[in-house]
Motif scaffolding. Structure first.
Motif, PDB file in Angstrom:
ATOM      1  N   ASP A 183       6.185   2.859   1.172  1.00  0.00           N
ATOM      2  CA  ASP A 183       7.364   3.050   0.331  1.00  0.00           C
ATOM      3  C   ASP A 183       7.599   1.723  -0.382  1.00  0.00           C
ATOM      4  O   ASP A 183       8.183   0.793   0.181  1.00  0.00           O
ATOM      5  CB  ASP A 183       8.560   3.435   1.205  1.00  0.00           C
ATOM      6  CG  ASP A 183       9.820   3.671   0.389  1.00  0.00           C
ATOM      7  OD1 ASP A 183       9.701   4.161  -0.750  1.00  0.00           O
ATOM      8  OD2 ASP A 183      10.917   3.355   0.883  1.00  0.00           O
ATOM      9  N   ASN A 224       0.042   2.388  -2.256  1.00  0.00           N
ATOM     10  CA  ASN A 224       0.320   3.821  -2.367  1.00  0.00           C
ATOM     11  C   ASN A 224      -0.677   4.642  -1.556  1.00  0.00           C
ATOM     12  O   ASN A 224      -0.313   5.651  -0.945  1.00  0.00           O
ATOM     13  CB  ASN A 224       0.268   4.259  -3.842  1.00  0.00           C
ATOM     14  CG  ASN A 224       1.467   3.779  -4.633  1.00  0.00           C
ATOM     15  OD1 ASN A 224       2.507   3.475  -4.069  1.00  0.00           O
ATOM     16  ND2 ASN A 224       1.328   3.703  -5.948  1.00  0.00           N
ATOM     17  N   HIS A 276      -2.013  -3.323 -11.293  1.00  0.00           N
ATOM     18  CA  HIS A 276      -1.755  -1.993 -10.744  1.00  0.00           C
ATOM     19  C   HIS A 276      -2.605  -1.711  -9.503  1.00  0.00           C
ATOM     20  O   HIS A 276      -2.232  -0.878  -8.675  1.00  0.00           O
ATOM     21  CB  HIS A 276      -2.033  -0.933 -11.810  1.00  0.00           C
ATOM     22  CG  HIS A 276      -0.987  -0.877 -12.870  1.00  0.00           C
ATOM     23  ND1 HIS A 276      -1.091  -0.105 -14.003  1.00  0.00           N
ATOM     24  CD2 HIS A 276       0.204  -1.526 -12.989  1.00  0.00           C
ATOM     25  CE1 HIS A 276      -0.023  -0.254 -14.757  1.00  0.00           C
ATOM     26  NE2 HIS A 276       0.774  -1.123 -14.167  1.00  0.00           N
ATOM     27  N   SER A 322       8.266   2.953  -6.007  1.00  0.00           N
ATOM     28  CA  SER A 322       7.084   3.815  -5.979  1.00  0.00           C
ATOM     29  C   SER A 322       7.094   4.441  -4.588  1.00  0.00           C
ATOM     30  O   SER A 322       6.518   3.907  -3.641  1.00  0.00           O
ATOM     31  CB  SER A 322       5.808   2.989  -6.205  1.00  0.00           C
ATOM     32  OG  SER A 322       4.670   3.821  -6.183  1.00  0.00           O
ATOM     33  N   LEU A 351      -0.637  -2.121  -6.297  1.00  0.00           N
ATOM     34  CA  LEU A 351       0.255  -0.986  -6.061  1.00  0.00           C
ATOM     35  C   LEU A 351      -0.530   0.241  -5.622  1.00  0.00           C
ATOM     36  O   LEU A 351      -0.093   0.985  -4.738  1.00  0.00           O
ATOM     37  CB  LEU A 351       1.048  -0.699  -7.335  1.00  0.00           C
ATOM     38  CG  LEU A 351       2.196   0.302  -7.255  1.00  0.00           C
ATOM     39  CD1 LEU A 351       3.192  -0.090  -6.163  1.00  0.00           C
ATOM     40  CD2 LEU A 351       2.902   0.405  -8.602  1.00  0.00           C
ATOM     41  N   ARG A 352      -1.713   0.453  -6.214  1.00  0.00           N
ATOM     42  CA  ARG A 352      -2.547   1.592  -5.809  1.00  0.00           C
ATOM     43  C   ARG A 352      -2.933   1.510  -4.341  1.00  0.00           C
ATOM     44  O   ARG A 352      -2.916   2.513  -3.626  1.00  0.00           O
ATOM     45  CB  ARG A 352      -3.818   1.648  -6.665  1.00  0.00           C
ATOM     46  CG  ARG A 352      -3.667   2.333  -7.994  1.00  0.00           C
ATOM     47  CD  ARG A 352      -5.023   2.664  -8.597  1.00  0.00           C
ATOM     48  NE  ARG A 352      -5.821   1.479  -8.831  1.00  0.00           N
ATOM     49  CZ  ARG A 352      -5.793   0.780  -9.958  1.00  0.00           C
ATOM     50  NH1 ARG A 352      -5.003   1.151 -10.948  1.00  0.00           N
ATOM     51  NH2 ARG A 352      -6.553  -0.279 -10.109  1.00  0.00           N
ATOM     52  N   TYR A 360      12.107  -1.345  -9.378  1.00  0.00           N
ATOM     53  CA  TYR A 360      11.841   0.092  -9.418  1.00  0.00           C
ATOM     54  C   TYR A 360      11.069   0.487  -8.171  1.00  0.00           C
ATOM     55  O   TYR A 360      10.465  -0.360  -7.495  1.00  0.00           O
ATOM     56  CB  TYR A 360      11.069   0.486 -10.680  1.00  0.00           C
ATOM     57  CG  TYR A 360       9.700  -0.132 -10.821  1.00  0.00           C
ATOM     58  CD1 TYR A 360       8.557   0.511 -10.334  1.00  0.00           C
ATOM     59  CD2 TYR A 360       9.534  -1.365 -11.458  1.00  0.00           C
ATOM     60  CE1 TYR A 360       7.299  -0.054 -10.475  1.00  0.00           C
ATOM     61  CE2 TYR A 360       8.278  -1.927 -11.597  1.00  0.00           C
ATOM     62  CZ  TYR A 360       7.162  -1.266 -11.108  1.00  0.00           C
ATOM     63  OH  TYR A 360       5.922  -1.834 -11.248  1.00  0.00           O
TER      64      TYR A 360
END
Length: 364
Positions: free
Chosen positions: A193, A188, A181, A165, A184-185, A163
């Motif tokens: 990307d 981001n 997470h 983000s 990923l934070r 998937y």
């Protein structure tokens, strides 16, 4: 309701049950962090484990929507000295007991967690079982000793399908071995990307996504239980910059010819000092792992040790001598813990930019 914690060495500890009343078996470990219990209980790296918190009061600021490190906790149970019945914090939405009931996770309080931690430090991690007070301890112990621990934890917690983000910056493929997470934070925040992919993706499948860089996430269990990763990582080296964290660090080492081994009781907490060998600086880090890269196995490989743990001298960081690739055993995204090493995400993206501009393929 009284509940028993039975260890495979025959130790029986009696406390009060909270959360779900299901019986469970798992590996008993301890975490020395003073705060951050919500991030700890939702960290996928604890898959299959009964987590003991050495700080005596847990749950005093409740559970909120923002501090989770996964959607579905993978722990088997929680062991605490005292579980707060009346949490107080402006973000609090429910108590620890309410959350564990909702997620069908058992907990036990009133345990002498100092005694339990000493047992683990002396004997190493042990299998343990939660059961009701009226169950026959001898029968439970026999079942516990006969039941092997799971070895498919990564499969249990990894995403089943890729998937995205989305972001406008560098494309980073994040291989999910049990990703927190927080990783990923951080990507981001830097407008990456991000495409998150399952643990079993091949190097060819990853390269088809045209990544500017690849991250290898944290995750649970023995790195040797994830043989798919060895060929995948080897197939990426020299073709795209790589950054690995925790289990990703161990898998990187295996793919480059080094070895890993189980630790006596591991590193789990938010106050572990780590020395950067290039600068001599010491950072306080967050850690959660029961396996380590064997230091002596680095000789004969193209790897170089970059960081070491000051408490026991274990390997905490590696880089490849020929390719743009580096890894760390600790968690630069913290969650919970100090953010002393958060800049490693920037270092990774700087490496990506240099590589994209045709820079030299090394990690000096």
């Amino acid at each position: 309701m009284k509940r028993q914690l039975i260890l495979e060495d025959g130790t029986i500890l009696v406390g009060e049950g909270f959360g779900s009343d299901v019986n469970t078996i798992g590996e008993v470990v301890f975490n020395t962090g003073m705060t951050g219990y919500q991030e700890i209980l939702s960290d996928p790296s604890y898959c299959g484990q009964l987590v003991t918190l050495t700080y005596p009061l847990v749950g005093n600021y409740g559970i909120n929507r923002d501090d989770f490190e996964s959607i579905q906790p993978a722990i088997k149970g929680f062991i605490v000295k005292e579980a707060s019945d009346f949490p107080s914090n402006w973000r609090n939405q429910m108590s620890l007991d309410e959350y564990f009931r909702m997620k069908n996770i058992p907990g036990i309080s009133g345990i002498d967690t100092r005694k339990l931690t000493r047992i683990i430090r002396n004997h190493g991690t042990l299998k343990g079982a939660f059961c009701n007070i009226d169950e026959d301890a001898k029968t439970v112990l026999e079942t516990l000793r006969a039941k092997p621990l799971a070895n498919d934890q990564v499969k249990q917690v990894s995403t089943v399908a890729p998937y995205a983000s989305p972001g406008r910056g560098n494309r980073v493929v994040l291989v999910d071995f049990g990703m927190k997470h927080g990783i990923l934070r951080e990507l981001n925040k830097r407008d990456c990307d991000v495409v998150v992919v399952p643990y079993h993706f091949t190097a060819e499948q990853i390269l088809q996504l045209s990544p500017d860089g690849v991250m290898l996430s944290n995750g649970p269990g023995d790195p040797k239980d994830v043989p798919e990763a060895k060929a995948m990582i080897a197939g990426l080296l020299g073709k795209v910059p790589v950054f690995g964290i925790c289990l990703g660090h161990q898998l990187f080492a295996l793919s480059c010819g080094a070895n890993t081994e189980k630790m006596k009781f591991g590193h789990r907490g938010s106050n572990h000092p780590v020395k950067d060998l290039a600068t001599g600086k010491v950072a306080i880090t967050s850690q959660n792992h029961g396996y380590t890269v064997e230091g002596d196995s680095i000789s004969g490989t193209r790897l170089e040790i970059t960081h070491v743990a000051l408490n026991d001298g274990t390997v905490e960081g590696l880089k490849h001598k020929d390719y743009p690739a580096f890894t760390v055993q600790f968690h630069p995204e913290a969650s919970p813990g100090p953010e002393d090493t958060n800049g490693l995400f920037d270092r990774f993206l700087e490496m990506v930019d240099i590589y994209k501009q045709g820079g030299v393929l090394n990690n000096a």
